[in-house]
Motif scaffolding. Structure first.
Motif, PDB file in Angstrom:
ATOM      1  N   ASP A 213       0.868  -1.179   0.000  1.00 35.16           N
ATOM      2  CA  ASP A 213       0.000   0.000   0.000  1.00 35.16           C
ATOM      3  C   ASP A 213       0.906   1.231   0.000  1.00 35.16           C
ATOM      4  O   ASP A 213       1.487   1.583   1.025  1.00 35.16           O
ATOM      5  CB  ASP A 213      -0.899  -0.016   1.240  1.00 35.16           C
ATOM      6  CG  ASP A 213      -1.926   1.112   1.242  1.00 35.16           C
ATOM      7  OD1 ASP A 213      -1.645   2.170   0.650  1.00 35.16           O
ATOM      8  OD2 ASP A 213      -2.993   0.946   1.852  1.00 35.16           O
ATOM      9  N   LYS A 215       0.219   4.321  -0.215  1.00 39.28           N
ATOM     10  CA  LYS A 215      -0.290   5.479   0.524  1.00 39.28           C
ATOM     11  C   LYS A 215      -0.072   5.327   2.028  1.00 39.28           C
ATOM     12  O   LYS A 215       0.383   6.242   2.703  1.00 39.28           O
ATOM     13  CB  LYS A 215      -1.780   5.692   0.229  1.00 39.28           C
ATOM     14  CG  LYS A 215      -2.073   6.208  -1.167  1.00 39.28           C
ATOM     15  CD  LYS A 215      -3.549   6.538  -1.331  1.00 39.28           C
ATOM     16  CE  LYS A 215      -3.818   7.140  -2.710  1.00 39.28           C
ATOM     17  NZ  LYS A 215      -5.253   7.488  -2.899  1.00 39.28           N
ATOM     18  N   LYS A 216      -0.389   4.156   2.538  1.00 35.33           N
ATOM     19  CA  LYS A 216      -0.259   3.911   3.976  1.00 35.33           C
ATOM     20  C   LYS A 216       1.095   3.322   4.354  1.00 35.33           C
ATOM     21  O   LYS A 216       1.415   3.201   5.534  1.00 35.33           O
ATOM     22  CB  LYS A 216      -1.370   2.969   4.452  1.00 35.33           C
ATOM     23  CG  LYS A 216      -2.761   3.571   4.329  1.00 35.33           C
ATOM     24  CD  LYS A 216      -3.807   2.595   4.857  1.00 35.33           C
ATOM     25  CE  LYS A 216      -5.202   3.182   4.772  1.00 35.33           C
ATOM     26  NZ  LYS A 216      -6.231   2.229   5.270  1.00 35.33           N
ATOM     27  N   ASP A 242       5.293  -2.457   8.249  1.00 34.47           N
ATOM     28  CA  ASP A 242       4.761  -1.105   8.404  1.00 34.47           C
ATOM     29  C   ASP A 242       5.947  -0.144   8.369  1.00 34.47           C
ATOM     30  O   ASP A 242       6.710  -0.051   9.332  1.00 34.47           O
ATOM     31  CB  ASP A 242       4.007  -0.991   9.740  1.00 34.47           C
ATOM     32  CG  ASP A 242       3.356   0.378   9.941  1.00 34.47           C
ATOM     33  OD1 ASP A 242       3.831   1.368   9.352  1.00 34.47           O
ATOM     34  OD2 ASP A 242       2.367   0.462  10.697  1.00 34.47           O
ATOM     35  N   ASN A 244       6.009   3.131   8.316  1.00 31.52           N
ATOM     36  CA  ASN A 244       5.882   4.307   9.182  1.00 31.52           C
ATOM     37  C   ASN A 244       6.410   4.034  10.587  1.00 31.52           C
ATOM     38  O   ASN A 244       7.060   4.869  11.200  1.00 31.52           O
ATOM     39  CB  ASN A 244       4.418   4.754   9.255  1.00 31.52           C
ATOM     40  CG  ASN A 244       3.859   5.109   7.887  1.00 31.52           C
ATOM     41  OD1 ASN A 244       4.505   5.808   7.119  1.00 31.52           O
ATOM     42  ND2 ASN A 244       2.678   4.611   7.572  1.00 31.52           N
TER      43      ASN A 244
END
Length: 543
Positions: A213, A215-216, A242, A244
Motif C-alpha cells: 500500500d 499510501k499507507k 509497516d 511508518n
C-alpha cells in the motif's frame, strides 16, 4: 400459430443484430467541411475546432478525415479524446473506429484519469473492454509515486495499471522494481509477482509475491521474501511490514540473522521493532549464537532480543533449554548480556558440562568478548556437582554453598567450591581399579579436571573424613543430602531443546508449506479493500 412464432423469432433476431450494430460517428462541429476525392478519396475533410462524438466519447482536434462508410476517423493536431470524467487522452495524432470502438493515438501521448497521468509515445484504447495499452516507454505520475515502464495496460473500470515487463515505482521514501506489477491508481495498492525489490535508506526488501500500500506504507509479502537492514535480515513464509513504524512481523519459518554479531533467531512468529531495537519471537523459538565455530542453541516459549548491535540482550522465558556440543542445560528463564558477556540462568538451573551435572539456586556463565569463548562459571547457593564414576560404581559428588569454575578452550578445567563443602569421590589407580571411596567435609575444595574427569582434588581447612573401602561404606551413605541425578533429562542434541508439542506444530507447518508449493504459482488476488476502495473512500460532493 407456427408462422406467428417464426415471425416473432425472426423479428427478435433482427432487433438484437441492430441493437449490437454500432451507431455512426457524429460530427458536432468543424469550421470547414470539404470533400476532396483527389486528396482523401471517400472521406470528408474537417478543419478548425473539430468536434465529433460517438457513444459517450468526444474527440476534438485541428483537422480530421472522416470516412463515413467505414465509420472511421483520423484526427490531426491537438487531439483530445474525452470519455466522461474517467479518461482524457491527448496526442498529436489519433485514429478511431466507430465499428469496433477502438482508438489509436501517437505523438506525445498524455492519458489522464482523476488519479494519475500517463505520458508515452503511442497508446491503444479498446472501449469494448475499457482497456488502454502501450508498448513504448511510459511514465505514470500521481500524488505519491512515479512509475516508469517499457509497456503497460490500463483497466479503466478497475483504475488499474498492469505491467508485465520491467517497471519502477519511485517514491520519496523508496523505489520498487518488478517485472510483473498491478498498480491501482485510486488506492495506491501494488501487487507484485515474480522477483521484485523495494529499496530505501532504511532497508532492502525482496519478494516474489506481495502486496504494498503505497499510501499507507503497509505491506504483506508471501513468497521467498526477506527484509534486510544494516544489521539484521528477517525472512519468513509471510512477512508484514509497516514502514511508518519500522515494524515487521513474520509468520511460519521465521529466520532473523544478526549480520554483525553472527547470531540467528528462528521461530514461527516474530515481531521486530527496528526503532526500538527490539525483537520478539515465539512458536518453536530458538536463538543460535556462533562461538568459535560452534553454536549455542537457546530455546524458550518466548525469546526477546533488545539493544543496539554491540549491546544486545537476549531473554528467554518459560521452560528454557540450551545446547552446545560440550554443554547443555535447563532453567525457567535466561538473561544474556552481550556487552558484559554475562549469561544468567534463572529459576531451577541445571547445567551439564560433558559428564558433569551442576545445579544451584543461581548460575552465571561469563564469557570473554575478545576471545569469544567461555571464561568462567558461578553457581551461587546450594552448589552441587554430580558425575558418574568411571565404571559407574556410583556417583562422584561435590557440594557446597558456592561454586566458581574456570574454562579453557570452552572446557571446564578448574573448580573451587567454598563454604560447608562435602565430597563423595571414588578413588581409582592408574589401572582404573577402585582404591576406596573418599567421603569428607571441609571449608573449601579445589578440583582440576582433565579430559572432563577429575584429575586432582584438594581440601582446605577443617578437613574431616576418611577413605572407605567399598564394602565398608553402605549405599545410603554414598549419596549426599540433596542428591538428585537427572541424567535422563540431559539435552544431548539441538533437537532435544524443543518440547513435543512444538515439534508437532513444526511438522504441520512444514507439511502445509509443501502442499502450498505443489499448487500453481499465481499472482495474488486483489484484496477486498482494493476492490471497495472508492466505495469506502467517497469523494466529497461538489457544491
Amino acid at each position: 400459430m407456427k408462422k406467428l412464432l417464426l415471425f416473432i423469432g425472426i423479428l427478435t433476431c433482427f432487433l438484437k443484430v441492430n441493437a449490437q450494430k454500432s451507431s455512426k460517428i457524429n460530427i458536432e462541429h468543424a469550421d470547414h467541411f470539404d470533400i476532396d476525392q483527389t486528396e482523401i478519396p471517400d472521406a470528408a475533410l474537417l478543419r478548425g475546432n473539430v468536434r465529433v462524438s460517438h457513444e459517450g466519447v468526444v474527440f476534438t482536434c485541428n483537422k480530421a478525415y472522416y470516412f463515413q462508410k467505414e465509420n472511421y476517423i483520423k484526427a490531426f493536431g491537438d487531439v483530445q479524446m474525452v470519455q466522461g470524467d474517467t479518461l482524457y487522452l491527448n496526442s498529436k495524432y489519433a485514429e478511431y473506429s466507430g465499428e469496433v470502438k477502438k482508438a489509436y493515438a501517437t505523438g506525445n501521448v498524455i492519458m489522464r484519469s482523476p488519479e494519475s497521468t500517463l505520458v508515452t509515445d503511442t497508446i491503444n484504447f479498446d472501449r469494448n473492454v475499457q482497456e488502454a495499452y502501450y508498448n513504448t516507454q511510459g511514465t505514470i505520475t500521481n500524488r505519491e509515486n512515479t512509475l516508469k515502464s517499457k509497456s503497460g495496460r490500463y483497466f479503466v473500470a478497475q483504475k488499474k495499471f498492469q505491467f508485465l515487463t520491467a517497471v519502477t515505482i519511485t517514491n520519496p521514501k523508496y523505489t520498487i522494481k518488478s517485472n510483473h506489477l498491478d498498480y491501482y491508481t485510486n488506492s495506491g495498492h501494488s501487487y507484485l509477482f515474480g522477483p521484485s525489490t523495494i529499496t530505501s535508506k532504511e532497508n532492502y526488501i525482496y519478494t516474489e509475491k506481495g502486496f504494498y500500500d503505497t499510501k499507507k506504507n503497509l505491506a504483506q509479502f508471501v513468497k521467498n521474501s526477506y527484509i534486510k537492514y544494516k544489521d539484521r535480515r528477517i525472512e519468513a513464509d509471510s512477512l508484514y511490514y509497516d514502514r511508518n513504524k519500522e515494524f515487521a512481523s513474520g509468520t511460519n519459518n521465521v529466520k532473523i540473522t544478526d549480520t554483525i554479531n553472527k547470531g540467528i533467531v528462528k521461530g514461527h512468529y516474530a515481531e521486530l521493532y527496528k526503532l526500538k531495537d527490539s525483537l520478539f519471537i515465539t512458536k518453536r523459538a530458538v536463538a543460535i549464537n556462533i562461538v568459535e565455530n560452534d553454536s549455542v542453541y537457546i530455546h524458550g516459549k518466548k525469546l526477546m532480543v533488545t539493544g543496539k548491535p554491540n549491546n544486545r540482550i537476549i531473554r528467554a522465558f518459560n521452560n528454557v533449554r540450551f545446547y552446545k556440543t560440550d554443554m547443555s542445560g535447563k532453567c525457567d528463564s535466561i538473561h544474556s548480556d552481550q556487552k558484559k558477556a554475562l549469561t544468567k540462568l534463572i529459576g531451577r538451573p541445571i547445567l551439564w558440562n560433558y559428564e558433569n551435572q551442576m545445579t544451584g539456586d543461581i548460575m552465571h556463565l561469563i564469557g570473554n568478548n575478545e576471545t569469544e569463548k567461555l571464561d568462567s562459571l558461578k553457581v551461587l547457593n546450594n552448589a552441587f556437582i554430580i558425575s558418574k564414576d568411571t565404571l559407574e560404581a556410583g556417583f562422584n559428588q561435590v557440594k557446597g554453598q558456592n561454586l566458581y569454575g574456570k574454562f579453557k578452550e570452552n572446557k571446564l578445567y578448574e573448580v573451587d567450591v567454598v563454604k560447608n563443602t562435602e565430597v563423595v569421590y571414588f578413588l581409582r589407580n592408574d589401572k582404573n581399579e577402585l582404591i576406596g571411596i573418599n567421603k569428607n567435609v571441609s571449608s573449601r575444595i579445589n578440583m582440576t579436571l582433565d579430559k572432563n574427569t577429575i584429575d586432582t582434588i584438594t581440601f582446605f581447612d577443617n578437613v574431616d573424613g576418611d577413605i572407605y573401602p567399598e564394602k565398608e561404606l553402605p549405599e545410603n551413605a554414598r549419596k549426599l543430602r540433596g542428591f538428585v541425578w537427572r541424567g535422563d533429562e540431559r539435552i544431548k542434541s539441538k533437537e532435544d531443546i524443543f518440547p513435543p508439542e512444538e515439534n508437532e506444530l513444526d511438522d504441520k507447518i512444514q507439511a502445509d508449506k509443501k502442499a502450498e508449493k505443489a499448487k500453481e504459482n499465481k499472482p495474488l488476488e486483489p484484496r477486498k479493500e482494493t476492490l471497495d476502495y472508492d466505495k469506502n473512500n467517497p469523494k466529497p460532493a461538489v457544491k
